[in-house]
Design an enzyme around this catalytic site. Structure first.
Site, PDB file in Angstrom:
ATOM      1  N   ARG A  90      47.916  39.778  34.379  1.00 32.16           N
ATOM      2  CA  ARG A  90      47.291  40.929  35.061  1.00 32.16           C
ATOM      3  C   ARG A  90      48.133  41.400  36.243  1.00 32.16           C
ATOM      4  O   ARG A  90      47.605  41.917  37.224  1.00 32.16           O
ATOM      5  CB  ARG A  90      45.855  40.592  35.524  1.00 32.16           C
ATOM      6  N   SER A 117      35.718  41.882  32.321  1.00 33.95           N
ATOM      7  CA  SER A 117      35.722  40.582  33.013  1.00 33.95           C
ATOM      8  C   SER A 117      35.995  40.810  34.497  1.00 33.95           C
ATOM      9  O   SER A 117      36.986  41.443  34.854  1.00 33.95           O
ATOM     10  CB  SER A 117      36.824  39.679  32.454  1.00 33.95           C
ATOM     11  N   GLU A 175      39.433  40.093  39.164  1.00 33.47           N
ATOM     12  CA  GLU A 175      40.403  40.877  38.382  1.00 33.47           C
ATOM     13  C   GLU A 175      40.151  42.360  38.671  1.00 33.47           C
ATOM     14  O   GLU A 175      41.070  43.169  38.724  1.00 33.47           O
ATOM     15  CB  GLU A 175      40.197  40.584  36.884  1.00 33.47           C
TER      16      GLU A 175
HETATM   17  C1  FAD Z   1      33.905  46.851  28.525  1.00 30.93           C
HETATM   18  C2  FAD Z   1      35.268  46.533  29.100  1.00 30.93           C
HETATM   19  C3  FAD Z   1      36.122  45.684  28.437  1.00 30.93           C
HETATM   20  C4  FAD Z   1      37.382  45.374  28.965  1.00 30.93           C
HETATM   21  N1  FAD Z   1      38.203  44.541  28.265  1.00 30.93           N
HETATM   22  C5  FAD Z   1      39.422  44.253  28.765  1.00 30.93           C
HETATM   23  C6  FAD Z   1      40.317  43.388  28.035  1.00 30.93           C
HETATM   24  O1  FAD Z   1      40.022  42.918  26.958  1.00 30.93           O
HETATM   25  N2  FAD Z   1      41.520  43.117  28.600  1.00 30.93           N
HETATM   26  C7  FAD Z   1      41.906  43.622  29.809  1.00 30.93           C
HETATM   27  O2  FAD Z   1      43.022  43.352  30.262  1.00 30.93           O
HETATM   28  N3  FAD Z   1      41.082  44.458  30.507  1.00 30.93           N
HETATM   29  C8  FAD Z   1      39.866  44.783  30.015  1.00 30.93           C
HETATM   30  N4  FAD Z   1      39.035  45.608  30.720  1.00 30.93           N
HETATM   31  C9  FAD Z   1      39.464  46.126  32.042  1.00 30.93           C
HETATM   32  C10 FAD Z   1      40.206  47.479  32.016  1.00 30.93           C
HETATM   33  O3  FAD Z   1      39.859  48.245  30.877  1.00 30.93           O
HETATM   34  C11 FAD Z   1      41.720  47.286  32.075  1.00 30.93           C
HETATM   35  O4  FAD Z   1      42.108  46.637  33.271  1.00 30.93           O
HETATM   36  C12 FAD Z   1      42.493  48.610  31.962  1.00 30.93           C
HETATM   37  O5  FAD Z   1      43.858  48.339  31.824  1.00 30.93           O
HETATM   38  C13 FAD Z   1      42.291  49.511  33.192  1.00 30.93           C
HETATM   39  O6  FAD Z   1      42.816  50.786  32.872  1.00 30.93           O
HETATM   40  P1  FAD Z   1      42.271  52.086  33.597  1.00 30.93           P
HETATM   41  O7  FAD Z   1      43.061  53.248  33.081  1.00 30.93           O
HETATM   42  O8  FAD Z   1      40.804  52.200  33.472  1.00 30.93           O
HETATM   43  O9  FAD Z   1      42.716  51.805  35.087  1.00 30.93           O
HETATM   44  P2  FAD Z   1      41.834  51.949  36.429  1.00 30.93           P
HETATM   45  O10 FAD Z   1      40.674  51.029  36.363  1.00 30.93           O
HETATM   46  O11 FAD Z   1      41.565  53.376  36.709  1.00 30.93           O
HETATM   47  O12 FAD Z   1      42.883  51.391  37.498  1.00 30.93           O
HETATM   48  C14 FAD Z   1      43.278  50.032  37.475  1.00 30.93           C
HETATM   49  C15 FAD Z   1      44.446  49.856  38.464  1.00 30.93           C
HETATM   50  O13 FAD Z   1      45.594  50.548  37.990  1.00 30.93           O
HETATM   51  C16 FAD Z   1      46.005  51.589  38.890  1.00 30.93           C
HETATM   52  N5  FAD Z   1      46.402  52.727  38.028  1.00 30.93           N
HETATM   53  C17 FAD Z   1      45.723  53.215  36.954  1.00 30.93           C
HETATM   54  N6  FAD Z   1      46.450  54.179  36.353  1.00 30.93           N
HETATM   55  C18 FAD Z   1      47.597  54.304  37.051  1.00 30.93           C
HETATM   56  C19 FAD Z   1      48.775  55.118  36.913  1.00 30.93           C
HETATM   57  N7  FAD Z   1      48.911  56.023  35.926  1.00 30.93           N
HETATM   58  N8  FAD Z   1      49.764  54.964  37.827  1.00 30.93           N
HETATM   59  C20 FAD Z   1      49.653  54.079  38.845  1.00 30.93           C
HETATM   60  N9  FAD Z   1      48.572  53.265  39.023  1.00 30.93           N
HETATM   61  C21 FAD Z   1      47.565  53.381  38.127  1.00 30.93           C
HETATM   62  C22 FAD Z   1      44.801  51.842  39.799  1.00 30.93           C
HETATM   63  O14 FAD Z   1      45.201  52.243  41.094  1.00 30.93           O
HETATM   64  C23 FAD Z   1      44.156  50.460  39.844  1.00 30.93           C
HETATM   65  O15 FAD Z   1      44.779  49.637  40.810  1.00 30.93           O
HETATM   66  C24 FAD Z   1      37.778  45.940  30.204  1.00 30.93           C
HETATM   67  C25 FAD Z   1      36.910  46.816  30.872  1.00 30.93           C
HETATM   68  C26 FAD Z   1      35.669  47.123  30.330  1.00 30.93           C
HETATM   69  C27 FAD Z   1      34.768  48.088  31.052  1.00 30.93           C
END
Ligand code: FAD
Length: 309
Positions: A175, A225, A295
């Site tokens: 992560r 998580s 996380e």
């Molecule tokens: C139901 C559910 C299941 C999930 N299952 C998993 C799983 O199996 N494995 C897993 O690893 N995660 C999982 N997650 C967590 C999440 O989906 C991941 O961490 C995902 O990668 C976050 O992406 P996001 O675009 O939503 O980022 P955000 O939540 O919007 O941002 C996350 C971080 O990244 C930064 N960020 C986002 N986009 C950019 C960009 N373009 N440039 C610079 N910084 C950026 C933000 O500032 C923040 O610090 C799950 C979440 C949910 C709700």
């Protein structure tokens, strides 16, 4: 940040910028206070323009993707939140696999790869984030992680300058990614993929999705998580063994289905969730001497602005 400057930003980018936008509408937890301004650029050119405006007026910036790993506090975010999402989602096939803009969802890019006969991204199809967020978090599931497939990242600094990072430069860990905390915006990502029969890929994705539906409370708002996997343990198992399944504070609950998830069971505040996170950390530490590190990214202020002049 003055009201006039934010209104000027909105006047210059009326289709992209909203003022005092509730983060409830932009996070998978469905909670969080307002962003002073939220910008959803429709092109990299527009993103550069918004960055230049913020630079000229010294406006703080917070970048997000789909908000699926964010806990935004109830006072909201005193910054221009730049959401890199579906609007930035072009995709092109390349000799090594594909290159896509960072706002495309992991699900969409994984399915596009499958349709093109490319395998390697199946693990990501059920992760509800964007490609950019997936890179930033080195998202992973079912034995795969972004580290295995990212070839390069093109990122913009806040002056709009492009920087290219190879997989090695990104120093991926659990992560973790080199770009975290560095004022860089993931704009495009190249993915190394291999030829694979689409039916094989589709079967894998169906299996992973089925496993998610069976084990995860997908019917309730959450950020997945909440805690990282502590070395030698599983967070969910420790929380369950500490007897915390179903523990509630306000509208936040340790999921009865998967103890690693905290779910919003109705009108939870960010404070409820954060208090529950601390409670779980304390209880698990008291019972097992293991520290659970969140996380989920906790951002924003406890209280809203007193005034906006
Ligand atoms: C139901 C559910 C299941 C999930 N299952 C998993 C799983 O199996 N494995 C897993 O690893 N995660 C999982 N997650 C967590 C999440 O989906 C991941 O961490 C995902 O990668 C976050 O992406 P996001 O675009 O939503 O980022 P955000 O939540 O919007 O941002 C996350 C971080 O990244 C930064 N960020 C986002 N986009 C950019 C960009 N373009 N440039 C610079 N910084 C950026 C933000 O500032 C923040 O610090 C799950 C979440 C949910 C709700």
């Amino acid at each position: 940040m003055t009201k006039e400057i934010l209104e000027q930003l909105q006047a210059e980018y009326p289709h992209a910028v909203r003022l005092h936008e509730s983060m409830q509408n932009h996070t998978s937890f469905r909670l969080g206070g307002p962003a002073d301004a939220l910008a959803i650029p429709h092109s990299l050119e527009e993103l550069r323009g918004i960055l230049a405006f913020c630079g000229r007026h010294e406006l703080p910036i917070f970048v997000m993707g789909n908000g699926s790993n964010l806990l935004v506090r109830d006072g909201g975010i005193r910054a221009v939140v730049i959401k890199i999402s579906g609007a930035l989602s072009t995709i092109r096939l390349t000799e090594y696999g594909l290159e896509a803009e960072a706002g495309i969802s992991l699900s969409a890019v994984a399915h596009a790869a499958v349709d093109a006969g490319l395998g390697g991204l199946e693990f990501a199809a059920g992760i509800p984030g964007t490609l950019g967020g997936g890179v930033m978090m080195n998202a992973g599931a079912y034995g795969g992680e972004m580290k295995d497939v990212v070839r390069h990242v093109i990122a913009l600094d806040y002056d709009g300058q492009e920087h290219c990072f190879s997989n090695e430069d990104l120093q991926f860990g659990y992560r973790k990614c080199y770009l975290q905390g560095r004022d860089l915006i993931v704009a495009k990502v190249g993915l190394n993929l291999r030829e694979q029969d689409p039916n094989v890929s589709r079967a894998l994705i169906a299996d992973y999705n089925q496993r998610r539906r069976e084990k995860q409370p997908l019917h309730l708002p959450s950020a997945g998580s909440v805690f990282k996997r502590p070395p030698g343990h599983y967070a969910g198992q420790l929380i369950e063994e500490a007897g915390l399944k179903g523990k509630r504070i306000g509208g936040a609950e340790v999921s009865t289905m998967h103890a690693g998830f905290i779910v919003n069971v109705g009108n939870a505040t960010a404070r409820d969730v954060e208090d529950l996170i601390h409670y779980v950390q304390q209880e698990v530490f008291a019972k097992f001497s293991v520290h659970l590190e969140p996380e989920v990214r906790i951002v924003g202020e406890y209280y809203g602005p007193l005034f906006l002049d």
